[in-house]
Every structure is written in C-alpha cells, then in structure tokens.
Design a protein around this motif. Structure first.
Motif, PDB file in Angstrom:
ATOM      1  N   ALA A 172       0.835  -1.205   0.000  1.00 27.79           N
ATOM      2  CA  ALA A 172       0.000   0.000   0.000  1.00 27.79           C
ATOM      3  C   ALA A 172       0.874   1.261   0.000  1.00 27.79           C
ATOM      4  O   ALA A 172       0.583   2.224  -0.726  1.00 27.79           O
ATOM      5  CB  ALA A 172      -0.922   0.002   1.218  1.00 27.79           C
ATOM      6  N   LEU A 173       1.950   1.237   0.789  1.00 22.41           N
ATOM      7  CA  LEU A 173       2.832   2.410   0.828  1.00 22.41           C
ATOM      8  C   LEU A 173       3.529   2.590  -0.518  1.00 22.41           C
ATOM      9  O   LEU A 173       3.642   3.713  -1.018  1.00 22.41           O
ATOM     10  CB  LEU A 173       3.866   2.272   1.951  1.00 22.41           C
ATOM     11  N   LYS A 174       3.951   1.482  -1.125  1.00 23.65           N
ATOM     12  CA  LYS A 174       4.582   1.573  -2.457  1.00 23.65           C
ATOM     13  C   LYS A 174       3.581   2.159  -3.445  1.00 23.65           C
ATOM     14  O   LYS A 174       3.949   2.960  -4.304  1.00 23.65           O
ATOM     15  CB  LYS A 174       5.019   0.183  -2.934  1.00 23.65           C
ATOM     16  N   GLY A 175       2.316   1.748  -3.335  1.00 25.62           N
ATOM     17  CA  GLY A 175       1.282   2.294  -4.210  1.00 25.62           C
ATOM     18  C   GLY A 175       1.161   3.801  -4.053  1.00 25.62           C
ATOM     19  O   GLY A 175       1.064   4.538  -5.032  1.00 25.62           O
ATOM     20  N   LEU A 176       1.204   4.249  -2.804  1.00 19.31           N
ATOM     21  CA  LEU A 176       1.124   5.690  -2.532  1.00 19.31           C
ATOM     22  C   LEU A 176       2.342   6.421  -3.117  1.00 19.31           C
ATOM     23  O   LEU A 176       2.221   7.513  -3.694  1.00 19.31           O
ATOM     24  CB  LEU A 176       1.070   5.901  -1.013  1.00 19.31           C
ATOM     25  N   LEU A 177       3.510   5.800  -3.002  1.00 15.34           N
ATOM     26  CA  LEU A 177       4.734   6.408  -3.533  1.00 15.34           C
ATOM     27  C   LEU A 177       4.668   6.503  -5.067  1.00 15.34           C
ATOM     28  O   LEU A 177       5.084   7.509  -5.650  1.00 15.34           O
ATOM     29  CB  LEU A 177       5.961   5.589  -3.128  1.00 15.34           C
ATOM     30  N   ASN A 217      -8.564  -0.327   6.906  1.00 14.02           N
ATOM     31  CA  ASN A 217      -9.057   0.795   6.107  1.00 14.02           C
ATOM     32  C   ASN A 217      -9.121   0.402   4.636  1.00 14.02           C
ATOM     33  O   ASN A 217      -8.116   0.013   4.050  1.00 14.02           O
ATOM     34  CB  ASN A 217      -8.117   1.999   6.299  1.00 14.02           C
ATOM     35  N   ARG A 218     -10.290   0.496   4.057  1.00 15.26           N
ATOM     36  CA  ARG A 218     -10.509   0.057   2.667  1.00 15.26           C
ATOM     37  C   ARG A 218      -9.771   0.914   1.647  1.00 15.26           C
ATOM     38  O   ARG A 218      -9.599   0.490   0.493  1.00 15.26           O
ATOM     39  CB  ARG A 218     -12.008   0.051   2.344  1.00 15.26           C
ATOM     40  N   LEU A 219      -9.357   2.125   2.072  1.00 18.47           N
ATOM     41  CA  LEU A 219      -8.580   2.986   1.156  1.00 18.47           C
ATOM     42  C   LEU A 219      -7.258   2.328   0.784  1.00 18.47           C
ATOM     43  O   LEU A 219      -6.648   2.691  -0.230  1.00 18.47           O
ATOM     44  CB  LEU A 219      -8.298   4.342   1.812  1.00 18.47           C
TER      45      LEU A 219
END
Lengths: 370, 79
Positions: free
Chosen positions: A18-23, A283-285
């Motif tokens: 998820a963090l990689k996706g945000l990056l 969290n579904r986000l």
C-alpha cells in the motif's frame, strides 16, 4: 514467534504494498507537475507542488528501503530472476521507442525523439548528451527500473559473501567514496559522474538503501522502542536535509553531500516507523493502493511508454487550465492509461498461464494413459 | 494436507521453492520476496480461476493461511 514478530510477518507485505502504491502515485503526480510547469511556463510552483517535488528524493529512497525490507537472498534462480528483469527493461525500451516514433510522426517533429531515446535506454543515460556524435536522452522513469534491477542483483551477490564486515564495507564504503570524491574534486553537492553509463552511482546508493531495508527487517528495528535522543537526531537530520538540501538520485545530486544522504535515510525511517503504527490495515482505502503497489514493476515501464507516446509537455492547449488544472488533468489521464494497460496485460498473462497449465495437464494425462 | 495446500506447494516447487509445508511461513520460513509472493498469487489465480484481492496479503502468514483464504474465495465464487 512472539506477537510483535507475528505482526511483522503477517501484515507487512500488504502494508508495504500500500505504501509503495502511494509512492508510485506521488511520483506520477510529481512528473505531471513537471509537465504542467513546462506547459504553463511558471517559474515558481504553488506551495503544495513545491512540498511534493522537494520530497522527490525521499520518495525514491523510501521505495528502495521498502524493497530491501521485502528482500530475501535467493538460494538459486538469481540468473533466471535477473533475466526476467532484463526482459522487462528491453521490452519497455522497445515499446517506448515505438511510442516515440508514433509521437514524432503525428507531431511532424523535425528533430525526432525516438532514436535518442532508444540510445538512452541502451546506454543508461541520466541526461541529454552527445556520445560519439549521437544524441542520447534519458529514458524517462526507466532509469529507476534499471537501478532497481542492477542493485537487486548486486545485493544478491553481496549476500553470498560470508564475512559480514567485508559485505558492509563494500555496501557502505562505495557510497562514502563517492561523497568523498565529490568533496575532493570541489563539487560537494554532487551532480557529477552523471555521464557514466547505466546509472553506476545511483545503483551504488540503491544497494546501500536495499541493504538498510533488509537490515531493518532482520533486526526488527521498526518494532523496537527508539530512545528520545535518537528521535531528536533522526528528525533533526531529516528536516535539515528536506529544507536545506536537495536529492537528485538520477543525476547524483546531493546538495549537502553525505548529510543529504543520511538525512534522506532518516526521513525514510520516520515514514516507515510511523506508517506501520498509524495506518489501520482494515481501512478500505488501502485496497487501491495495494493494487498499485503490487504492480509497481509493471507500472514503471507503462508510465515510460505513455510518457514517450503522449509527450505531455507539448500539450500547450492546456495552458488556460493553469498549473493545478494541467497537472491534475495529466495525472488522471496518465493513471487511467496506466490502470487500463495493467488490466489488459494481466488479462493476457492470465490467459497465457491457463493455457500453459492446460498443456501441462494434457501432457501428463497423455503420459499416464500410455 | 488439504487439496489447496497441495496445489500451493506444487506451485512453489515449480518456482524452485523446496521444503514448503502447510505450516511454512511465506516470508519467514520460506523467505519469499514480495515479487515471488505476487507470482505465487498470480499462479494460484490462474489455477483456481479466481481473483485473489491484495487484501488477502494482510491476513496470511503461512501456506495454510493462503490455502484457507483461496478456498473461501473459490467457495464464494461458486455460491
């Protein structure tokens, strides 16, 4: 395994995806901001965009450290895995060149891009330059993929060295030598050796970052209590690098020399430490972010191809939209193209896998009945 | 060992990951990298004709955990 380590192993890959996706989203937005700047010709970015582009260096550092965290030395199959990476790089380079040819043809460009882009992919160029009379240019974000695959290979090889001291000496010694070299030649801020082929310096830095991520996992540092004075040093160094320094990993730019590098690493640690504590896995986000994070190594090549095909900076008709309008329009168009391309590619991959499995099953049926 | 665990272990063998058991932790005992885990998910999606959402990664630690989650998804698909 105790509860803390249980949490480390059970939740970690999804959370880091998820963090990689945000990056990835932040990087694509940052690139869209850059294109919008070219379109609108605005010398000073609005504050939110300035905050984002300032964080560019730490975003890339975070990516490598997370990759290191998720790294495990392979006992075998290193060559096969590296071969897959090289194949992706070559295919992306070819598609990017074709995309640039199409763009050159549609725009009627008198100074075609395609050739210089292809040569840039072959050489591993960090900037526009002339090599033996040939013009070459950096292959957009594909440099990041090249650095990732080469640093991964080097770290795999280095993990085979039995002596920890020798291994660490190489991993940390090479970047230190680079920073000392910058000081020695009177260019402490770096931006040198960027003409070396195949991103040698960024790869050296990336190996160190991968190893740091791997070390953080092995020692379970993210789940240990950090003493307040260490926090003061870490935060002070990170903020100092963010406000007074500048990291340009592709072109070997470290405005504060080694302090920028250390500050970047400190910033990464702060992000990872608090991310894993504050973000609720329910969290579904996180779902769309995990979707993107899982496909990072597919998204980077697609991003390069769409960049070459659309050459967003040439879209002068977007100028009336202003900086925000242009940047977000380009960003959402890009994300749409990237997501759609991922879905199509994965659909084709799934079809191919099923076909392979059927062939294998039929092959064993024939063998059993004869 | 249930049928789904056997399938996963067979896929892992094809990926040159030997010695997997239903109790093996994917990132701990088997020391899989993230890319290998994604590859495993992709192979199981093709094998079981079911989409495995990334959220599953938050809930699985062992081969058996993954087998249980995939079994639930397959049963949900057939309902």
């Amino acid at each position: 395994m105790d509860d803390t380590k249980q949490k480390t192993v059970k939740n970690v890959i999804g959370m880091w995806s998820a963090l990689k996706g945000l990056l990835v989203i932040a990087v694509i937005l940052g690139h869209s901001v850059y294109e919008a700047e070219q379109i609108c010709n605005i010398p000073v970015y609005p504050i939110p965009f300035r905050v984002l582009t300032k964080a560019g260096g730490i975003i890339l550092f975070t990516f490598f450290v997370i990759s290191g965290y998720l790294f495990n030395p392979k006992k075998k199959g290193i060559g096969k895995q590296y071969g897959k990476y090289v194949l992706i790089y070559v295919v992306a380079a070819l598609f990017m060149t074709v995309a640039a040819v199409i763009n050159d043809w549609i725009t009627g460009r008198t100074n075609p891009n395609a050739g210089s882009l292809f040569l840039g992919c072959l050489y591993g160029a960090s900037e526009r330059m002339s090599l033996f009379g040939w013009e070459i240019q950096p292959p957009y974000a594909l440099w990041f993929f090249a650095v990732f695959m080469n640093s991964w290979l080097i770290l795999e090889m280095l993990t085979k060295i039995k002596k920890e001291a020798v291994r660490r000496g190489i991993i940390f010694g090479c970047p230190v030598l680079f920073f000392l070299f910058c000081i020695g030649v009177g260019r402490p801020g770096g931006l040198i050796l960027e003409r070396l082929p195949f991103y040698i310096v960024p790869t050296i830095i990336a190996v160190m970052l991968l190893y740091i991520g791997y070390y953080i996992k092995k020692e379970n540092i993210l789940f240990q209590k950090i003493k307040w004075y260490w926090w003061c040093i870490i935060i002070f160094t990170a903020l100092g690098s963010y406000f007074f320094g500048k990291i340009d990993m592709m072109r070997n730019g470290y405005q504060l020399n080694i302090l920028d590098c250390v500050g970047g690493i400190c910033g990464v640690f702060v992000v990872l430490y608090w991310y894993i504590r504050l973000i609720n896995p329910d969290n579904r986000l996180l779902d769309p972010l995990m979707w993107i994070g899982r496909r990072t190594l597919l998204i980077i090549p697609i991003h390069c191809v769409e960049w070459a095909l659309f050459m967003w900076a040439d879209w002068r008709k977007l100028r009336p939209l202003g900086m925000y309008g242009s940047a977000f329009l380009i960003f959402f168009l890009r994300m749409g193209i990237i997501v759609l391309s991922c879905i199509v590619i994965e659909y084709l991959q799934m079809k191919y896998k099923r076909w392979k499995q059927e062939v294998k099953k039929n092959g064993s049926y024939v063998r059993e009945n004869h | 060992m249930d049928h789904m665990s056997e399938k996963i272990i067979k896929v892992l063998k094809d990926m040159d990951i030997e010695d997997a058991t239903p109790e093996s932790s994917l990132m701990g005992d088997l020391e899989l990298e993230s890319l290998q885990i994604y590859e495993l998910l992709a192979e199981m999606e093709a094998l079981c004709s079911v989409r495995i959402p990334e959220r599953v990664l938050l809930k699985v630690d062992t081969v058996q955990d993954l087998a249980d989650e995939i079994t639930k998804l397959v049963e949900k698909k057939h309902d």
